[in-house]
Design a protein around this motif. Structure first.
Motif, PDB file in Angstrom:
ATOM      1  N   ASN A 103      -5.165  15.717 -41.084  1.00  0.00           N
ATOM      2  CA  ASN A 103      -5.925  15.548 -42.117  1.00  0.00           C
ATOM      3  C   ASN A 103      -5.590  15.781 -43.461  1.00  0.00           C
ATOM      4  N   ALA A 138      -7.294  17.281 -46.064  1.00  0.00           N
ATOM      5  CA  ALA A 138      -8.378  17.932 -46.715  1.00  0.00           C
ATOM      6  C   ALA A 138      -8.086  18.976 -47.858  1.00  0.00           C
ATOM      7  N   ASP A 170      -8.699  13.450 -51.202  1.00  0.00           N
ATOM      8  CA  ASP A 170      -8.928  14.384 -50.130  1.00  0.00           C
ATOM      9  C   ASP A 170      -9.522  13.693 -48.971  1.00  0.00           C
ATOM     10  N   VAL A 210     -11.904  14.577 -45.073  1.00  0.00           N
ATOM     11  CA  VAL A 210     -12.636  15.678 -44.526  1.00  0.00           C
ATOM     12  C   VAL A 210     -11.734  16.390 -43.567  1.00  0.00           C
TER      13      VAL A 210
END
Length: 438
Positions: free
Chosen positions: A66, A68, A127, A129
């Motif tokens: 990710n 995030a 960004d 999640v």
């Protein structure tokens, strides 16, 4: 795109007016300024945009899957974007903030030149999640904005307005990064913005073509682009207020943008317009681990990337309105007898700072008993300036008058409205025209 923020009520702005030869007016606002003659935007290479997405996917893969907020994948995404912009001649700034106990970053990139008192900004949240790489949400918008900025550099564009680009952190936690940026802008700096363009999810695999309906001039710019392609558009509602444009809109900055859809399902009628699959989500991988580099519709990404460039070139190179010029609305608006108030809008753009202390509002209202009428001028922030009260003794026809208002506490740019209400029964009329002179 942020998952849970409430939808904002769309502003009731009127579209910029045009006259078609031999036809009635098809929109509402006109201005004495010359018609914009903007430079043609370049084609944005899809391969370049997808190369950025490949890099964002690689970054996510190398950093726990990710990108995030507060994770190493996000900082690596910021570093990648910043390096591209630095090499292209932009002045970049990293803005640091803290959210949920972790450090976040906004990246701001300014292109040299242009009028510093007229700022046109485009942005996207960078960004993802925590559950996925976030390649459509929102690598797609981030990559397209980045490649448009690089196209500005390749063209050595010399815009009339000052160009600024932004990549926001922690959008998925509630628009945190963009809220922080706007909150730290002094009021004098906010007043310099001629517009903010937002791009959040523009490559959905089962795409729609949605346009924000917040600012009429920005909305028209995008709709004109798609009309030229023969692609119908719809007004964006699914994400209204759930992405970073809300941070700017809430302080009175004109906003607009594009969107290809998230978790809502595509209807049969939309399939007729755009193709795709009825009954499936626009993005079935929204906020999921499958939002990877395979979760992109190339046609939508290509079209929207070109639309971004079209808007940047069009809105940043249009001529400005000199001091003393006026903004006028010539479209008739019926005033109901003893009924609800009606409004007529003119949109002021391209000015700097506050409205004048001697703002002149000239009104031409046809009415058979003008004493029935209450007339107000509404500033972009909703502040009402009373121009005329009702009076049972004023039995003359029509209101043709110029009122002077001290509007020095108001930002000049934005949607100004003339509000008229008939408060007594029997007589009728309409707003014929009105104008503001700065």
């Amino acid at each position: 795109m942020h998952v849970s923020a409430a939808r904002n009520t769309a502003a009731a702005f009127a579209l910029v007016g045009l006259l078609l030869a031999g036809a009635a007016p098809v929109a509402t606002a006109t201005t004495a300024a010359p018609a914009p003659v903007a430079l043609a935007a370049p084609d944005i290479p899809l391969a370049n945009v997808k190369a950025h997405l490949t890099q964002l996917q690689s970054i996510a893969t190398a950093n726990g899957g990710n990108r995030a907020h507060g994770r190493t994948g996000y900082k690596a995404s910021i570093d990648y974007t910043k390096a591209k912009l630095d090499a292209a001649g932009f002045t970049t700034t990293l803005q640091q903030f803290t959210s949920s106990g972790a450090i976040g970053y906004n990246l701001i990139a300014d292109w040299p030149g242009g009028d510093a008192n007229q700022v046109l900004m485009a942005g996207a949240h960078l960004d993802s999640v925590a559950s996925g790489a976030g390649i459509n949400d929102n690598g797609s918008g981030s990559a397209a904005v980045l490649e448009t900025a690089l196209a500005v550099s390749r063209a050595q564009l010399q815009p009339t307005k000052h160009l600024r680009f932004g990549w926001w952190g922690a959008e998925e936690l509630g628009l945190v990064g963009s809220k922080y940026y706007v909150a730290n802008l002094p009021a004098t700096e906010r007043a310099k913005f001629s517009g903010y363009l937002n791009f959040d999810m523009i490559g959905s695999p089962n795409p729609g073509y949605f346009v924000y309906d917040d600012d009429p001039a920005i909305e028209k710019t995008f709709k004109d682009f798609y009309a030229g392609l023969g692609v119908p558009t719809e007004i964006e509602t699914e994400g209204d207020g759930r992405s970073d444009h809300a941070s700017f809109k809430n302080v009175g900055i004109p906003v607009g943008g594009l969107f290809t859809g998230a978790s809502r399902t595509k209807t049969a009628a939309q399939v007729q317009k755009w193709g795709g699959t009825s009954g499936l989500a626009f993005d079935r991988c929204y906020h999921s681990s499958c939002d990877t580099s395979t979760n992109i519709n190339d046609t939508a990404l290509d079209r929207n990337s070109d639309a971004i460039a079209h808007a940047i070139w069009t809105l940043s190179t249009e001529p400005t309105v000199p001091p003393g010029d006026f903004y006028e609305n010539l479209t008739d608006v019926t005033v109901p007898d003893n009924g609800a108030a009606v409004t007529s809008t003119v949109t002021v753009a391209g000015r700097t700072g506050s409205a004048p202390a001697t703002l002149k509002a000239a009104v031409d209202i046809k009415h058979t008993f003008r004493g029935d009428l209450v007339i107000d001028l509404l500033a972009p922030d909703g502040t009402a300036y009373r121009l005329k009260n009702s009076s049972t003794s004023d039995s003359a026809d029509n209101v043709i008058a110029t009122y002077t208002v001290d509007a020095s506490s108001e930002t000049a740019n934005g949607a100004w409205r003339l509000r008229v209400q008939d408060v007594v029964a029997r007589d009728t009329g309409y707003i014929d025209s009105w104008k503001l002179t700065f």
